[in-house]
Design an enzyme around this catalytic site. Structure first.
Site, PDB file in Angstrom:
ATOM      1  N   ARG A 194       2.387   4.257   2.357  1.00  0.00           N
ATOM      2  CA  ARG A 194       3.528   4.454   1.455  1.00  0.00           C
ATOM      3  C   ARG A 194       4.233   3.136   1.084  1.00  0.00           C
ATOM      4  NH1 ARG A 194       4.335   9.738   0.591  1.00  0.00           N
ATOM      5  NH2 ARG A 194       3.530  11.208   2.145  1.00  0.00           N
ATOM      6  N   LEU A 195       3.523   2.024   1.224  1.00  0.00           N
ATOM      7  CA  LEU A 195       4.053   0.731   0.811  1.00  0.00           C
ATOM      8  C   LEU A 195       3.619   0.487  -0.634  1.00  0.00           C
ATOM      9  CD1 LEU A 195       3.423  -1.291   4.091  1.00  0.00           C
ATOM     10  CD2 LEU A 195       5.585  -0.329   3.244  1.00  0.00           C
TER      11      LEU A 195
END
Length: 219
Positions: A194-195
């Site tokens: 989720r970066l």
């Protein structure tokens, strides 16, 4: 099946490659064009689908899916009945936003800005490219207005077909195009853990001058 295989092959491309370095993406329209072509090649159904969010004059929002019908340095184009709910809200509040979501590529593009009506000449040129049934439908439907049943709508279609039997179907004066002129465009690329990558483009001066400030945002 071939379409599904293309979609599977592109599933992780964006996740592994990410967004380009800032210097390689100075023009958001160039980047959007690249992403749109990737979406077309991926096998997604209707990659031109986009959510259009509008709001009333007092700020009550509404959103629906429409189809992109052209883009470039002038903005992003779509067409509708000028009596529809979206058009009424745009008359009261000409600020709107668009969102493209190409799930198989894990990509979103969010676009915000002022919406302006296209000229009757531009609208007529596009209307002429629609198939005859769609042009008849534009005349037949008082979009967003109540109707008793499907039979009533079909009766209106039959009336429009009879009206234009044997001749071309012209552009209705209550139907046409809009262009959203962006003052903000954000490209979102899904990444591992989720970066995600996010690039925000805002005009350096005015939305029409073609010079953009680029900011990388945290996920």
């Amino acid at each position: 099946m071939r379409t599904h295989l293309r979609a599977i092959r592109t599933l992780t491309r964006g996740v592994t490659q990410g967004l380009p370095v800032l210097e390689a993406a100075e023009d958001p329209y160039d980047l959007f064009n690249d992403w749109f072509r990737d979406a077309e090649a991926s096998g997604l159904l209707l990659p031109e689908s986009m959510a259009l969010a509008t709001a009333t004059g007092d700020g009550r929002p509404s959103v629906r899916m429409v189809l992109l019908k052209g883009f470039g340095p002038g903005g992003f184009r779509f067409y509708t009945n000028y009596g529809s709910r979206k058009a009424t809200e745009l008359d009261d509040n000409p600020q709107a936003s668009l969102c493209f979501h190409w799930s198989v590529l894990e990509r979103q593009v969010r676009i915000e800005g002022r919406v302006e009506r296209l000229s009757a000449e531009d609208s007529a040129a596009y209307f002429a490219t629609r198939d005859r049934g769609s042009r008849i439908g534009a005349w037949a439907s008082a979009q967003s207005r109540p109707i008793a049943d499907r039979a009533g709508l079909e009766a209106q279609v039959a009336e429009a077909e009879a009206r234009f039997e044997g001749r071309d179907v012209p552009l209705p004066d209550f139907w046409g195009g809009y262009v959203l002129v962006p003052d903000r465009i954000e490209f979102w690329q899904g990444r591992a853990n989720r970066l995600h990558d996010r690039l925000e483009y805002t005009p350096r001066h005015t939305p029409h001058d073609g010079s953009w400030k680029i900011t990388r945002l945290q996920p």
